[in-house]
Write a protein that holds these residues in place. Structure first.
Motif, mmCIF file in Angstrom:
data_model
loop_
_atom_site.group_PDB
_atom_site.id
_atom_site.type_symbol
_atom_site.label_atom_id
_atom_site.label_comp_id
_atom_site.label_asym_id
_atom_site.label_seq_id
_atom_site.Cartn_x
_atom_site.Cartn_y
_atom_site.Cartn_z
ATOM 1 N N ASP A 1 0.820 -1.215 0.000
ATOM 2 C CA ASP A 1 0.000 0.000 0.000
ATOM 3 C C ASP A 1 0.853 1.264 0.000
ATOM 4 N N GLU B 1 -0.810 -2.560 -7.738
ATOM 5 C CA GLU B 1 -2.004 -3.330 -7.382
ATOM 6 C C GLU B 1 -3.255 -2.647 -7.917
ATOM 7 N N ASP C 1 0.007 1.509 -3.996
ATOM 8 C CA ASP C 1 -1.397 1.352 -3.600
ATOM 9 C C ASP C 1 -2.330 1.575 -4.783
ATOM 10 N N ARG C 2 -3.440 0.852 -4.760
ATOM 11 C CA ARG C 2 -4.319 0.920 -5.921
ATOM 12 C C ARG C 2 -5.007 2.275 -6.101
HETATM 13 MG MG MG Z 1 -4.096 -1.911 -0.790
#
Ligand code: MG
Ligand code: C2E
Ligand code: MG
Ligand code: MG
Length: 280
Positions: free
Chosen positions: A177, A233, A199-200
């Motif tokens: 993250d 991600e 992090d997405r």
């Molecule tokens: Mg995450």
């Protein structure tokens, strides 16, 4: 009248608090039962090398199935397990299961395992991980531990000792993250990581895609400079995948590349991958 209304509001507030307390207590009992019954199991989401398109790892994601097709999110039960003092037992169980699954995958496929923030202040964590690994027969080179930034600031000294022990044992460390904590960059100067997972929230293409592009570019350059592999991600579309591959991002993960799947489906995916390798 104002006084009465206030009293009613307070009464409602009390009732709501009580209901929440009851709900939590019930969930805690159910969680304890689920752990004993081993009904919390890892599912696996593939991590794909964006140059070769091969699966390089699976991330274990805990799933608590309460009834057929019904799952409680780890975002909910992991914190609960921490508060209830059940996290050590749960982690041990999940890690052992995940290692047992991973030893049956091809050598080229690693296991990525999440460690929750409070556990990095447990001085015995490193030992526990190494013991579970040894007993499973999985090579330490095939295990990667994912930690978040917030985990590192609680008890920096203990966290460092744990990460050093894991690194010395040949286990890799990923910073999960990345970019969401308030001290992301400082963590990179204090700890050694083998991988950064962006992090997405940086991947979701919003209105500000030009700025997003610049920020992600900079993170990838940072990884290159530090010799750290970068994973993105939350890849949900082909355009996101193309964008990240073009920027030189090393590894991708997300619904577009593969949903989390149970152990059997993950094993089937491995077999498919191995056959494809033979044909190439
Ligand atoms: Mg995450
Ligand atoms: P995480 O480690 O950042 O894991 C990624 C989360 O994003 C997972 O949610 C995954 O299912 C989800 N995800 C993957 N691809 C996509 C995508 O394309 N779009 C969207 N919107 N989401 C995607 P999940 O499984 O609900 O897990 C949530 C968090 O719970 C994890 O975040 C991790 O921090 C924690 N967690 C999961 N399993 C474990 C575990 O076994 N132990 C511990 N301590 N924490 C765990
Ligand atoms: Mg993770
Ligand atoms: Mg993550």
């Amino acid at each position: 009248a104002a006084k009465k209304a206030r009293r009613n509001t307070l009464a409602r507030f009390d009732a709501a608090m009580e209901m929440e307390a009851v709900r939590r207590a019930t969930m805690e009992t159910e969680l304890r039962r689920a752990i004993r019954a081993r009904s919390i199991v890892p599912h696996y989401q593939p991590l794909i090398d964006l140059r070769s398109n091969e699966i390089v790892a699976f991330e274990a994601l805990a799933r608590w199935q309460t009834s057929p097709g019904q799952y409680v999110s780890p975002a909910e039960f992991i914190p609960l397990a921490e508060e209830a003092g059940l996290i050590v037992e749960l982690t041990d169980q999940l890690l052992r299961q995940a290692c047992a699954d991973a030893v049956r995958w091809p050598e080229s496929i690693s296991l990525s395992f999440n460690i929750s923030p409070t556990q990095l202040s447990d001085p015995l964590l490193g030992l526990r991980i190494i013991r579970a690994l040894n007993e499973s027969g999985l090579s330490p080179r095939r295990l990667e531990v994912e930690v978040t930034e917030s985990a590192l600031i609680n008890d920096t000294k203990t966290a460092r000792r744990i990460l050093d022990d894991l690194t010395a044992a040949g286990i890799r460390i990923a910073l999960d993250d990345f970019g969401t904590g308030y001290s992301s960059l400082s963590q990179l100067t204090h700890f050694h990581f083998d991988k950064i997972k962006i992090d997405r929230s940086f991947i979701r293409s919003g209105d500000d895609s030009e700025r997003q592009d610049k920020v992600v570019r900079a993170i990838i350059a940072l990884g290159l400079g530090l010799g750290i592999k970068i994973t993105a991600e939350g890849i949900e579309s082909e355009s996101q995948l193309r964008w990240l591959a073009d920027l030189g991002c090393d590894i991708g993960q997300g619904y577009f590349l593969g949903y989390p799947a149970d152990a059997r489906q993950a094993a089937a995916l491995c077999l498919h991958e191995a056959r494809r390798g033979l044909l190439n």
